[in-house]
Design a protein around this motif. Structure first.
Motif, PDB file in Angstrom:
ATOM      1  N   LEU A 176       0.838  -0.602   0.258  1.00  0.00           N
ATOM      2  CA  LEU A 176       0.111   0.515   0.044  1.00  0.00           C
ATOM      3  C   LEU A 176       0.939   1.047   0.233  1.00  0.00           C
ATOM      4  N   PHE A 177       1.667   1.397   1.002  1.00  0.00           N
ATOM      5  CA  PHE A 177       2.526   2.699   0.647  1.00  0.00           C
ATOM      6  C   PHE A 177       3.165   2.470  -0.692  1.00  0.00           C
ATOM      7  N   GLU A 178       4.111   1.074  -1.399  1.00  0.00           N
ATOM      8  CA  GLU A 178       4.906   1.557  -2.284  1.00  0.00           C
ATOM      9  C   GLU A 178       4.015   2.160  -3.661  1.00  0.00           C
ATOM     10  N   THR A 179       2.037   1.862  -3.563  1.00  0.00           N
ATOM     11  CA  THR A 179       1.747   2.227  -4.320  1.00  0.00           C
ATOM     12  C   THR A 179       1.341   3.695  -4.286  1.00  0.00           C
ATOM     13  N   ALA A 180       1.037   4.295  -3.244  1.00  0.00           N
ATOM     14  CA  ALA A 180       1.649   6.210  -3.276  1.00  0.00           C
ATOM     15  C   ALA A 180       2.937   6.218  -3.218  1.00  0.00           C
ATOM     16  N   ARG A 181       4.053   5.748  -3.323  1.00  0.00           N
ATOM     17  CA  ARG A 181       5.248   6.370  -3.443  1.00  0.00           C
ATOM     18  C   ARG A 181       5.218   6.184  -4.648  1.00  0.00           C
ATOM     19  N   VAL A 182       5.019   5.612  -5.382  1.00  0.00           N
ATOM     20  CA  VAL A 182       5.047   5.308  -6.831  1.00  0.00           C
ATOM     21  C   VAL A 182       4.268   6.408  -7.532  1.00  0.00           C
ATOM     22  N   ARG A 183       3.084   6.652  -7.556  1.00  0.00           N
ATOM     23  CA  ARG A 183       2.384   7.485  -7.652  1.00  0.00           C
ATOM     24  C   ARG A 183       3.131   8.920  -7.214  1.00  0.00           C
ATOM     25  N   PHE A 184       3.326   9.396  -6.023  1.00  0.00           N
ATOM     26  CA  PHE A 184       4.505  10.505  -6.029  1.00  0.00           C
ATOM     27  C   PHE A 184       5.478  10.798  -6.666  1.00  0.00           C
ATOM     28  N   ASN A 185       5.558   9.414  -6.809  1.00  0.00           N
ATOM     29  CA  ASN A 185       7.585  10.054  -7.559  1.00  0.00           C
ATOM     30  C   ASN A 185       6.542  10.602  -8.950  1.00  0.00           C
ATOM     31  N   TRP A 186       5.623  10.036  -9.651  1.00  0.00           N
ATOM     32  CA  TRP A 186       5.309  10.491 -10.272  1.00  0.00           C
ATOM     33  C   TRP A 186       5.234  11.589 -11.335  1.00  0.00           C
TER      34      TRP A 186
END
Length: 150
Positions: free
Chosen positions: A41-51
């Motif tokens: 769940l954290f990874e999903t938010a982090r990747v979207r944030f990076n993009w």
């Protein structure tokens, strides 16, 4: 791991927020969201944030890898309630940056996550100026004098 500073649990300390749905398949035998699912769940938010920072989805983008990822579990998570994940930049280095996040469910902080990303292309010589500016625009709103602002 010591309990995070109070500002790390406050959604308003972070410049970005995202609602992420939980899944039935995220549950452990006790009916709680399992540790691996927290990380995902954290990874999903982090990747979207990076993009959203603009450099990862361009032809002239660069590669970065996760060098460290630490999840601090504070309370149990459950299904089917969504989680709200707030994300921000904790620190910017020469070739790396830290992303800090907090996960809330039903109005309560249930976990924090600290991730260090490192650029892999030595030709860059460091974080490009435009990306550094994008990172700087997403710094957490930590109390004055806190090490996260350095």
């Amino acid at each position: 791991m010591p309990r995070p500073a109070p500002y790390r649990l406050d959604l308003d300390s972070y410049p970005a927020r995202e609602t992420v749905p939980t899944r039935y398949g995220d549950l452990d035998a006790m009916g709680h969201i399992n540790n691996v699912a927290f990380a995902a769940l954290f990874e999903t938010a982090r990747v979207r944030f990076n993009w959203t920072l603009g450099r990862f989805n361009r032809d002239d983008g660069f590669r970065a890898v996760v060098a460290m990822n630490a999840v601090n579990y504070l309370a149990e998570g459950s299904f089917p309630a969504d989680v709200e994940i707030a994300t921000g930049i904790g620190r910017i280095g020469t070739r790396s940056w830290e992303i800090h996040a907090v996960m809330h469910q039903n109005g309560c902080a249930i976990a924090t996550c600290d991730t260090v990303l490192v650029m892999t292309d030595p030709k860059e010589g460091g974080i490009p100026d435009d990306f550094r500016a994008a990172l700087s625009g997403k710094l957490m709103r930590a109390p004055a004098g806190d090490p996260a602002r350095a």
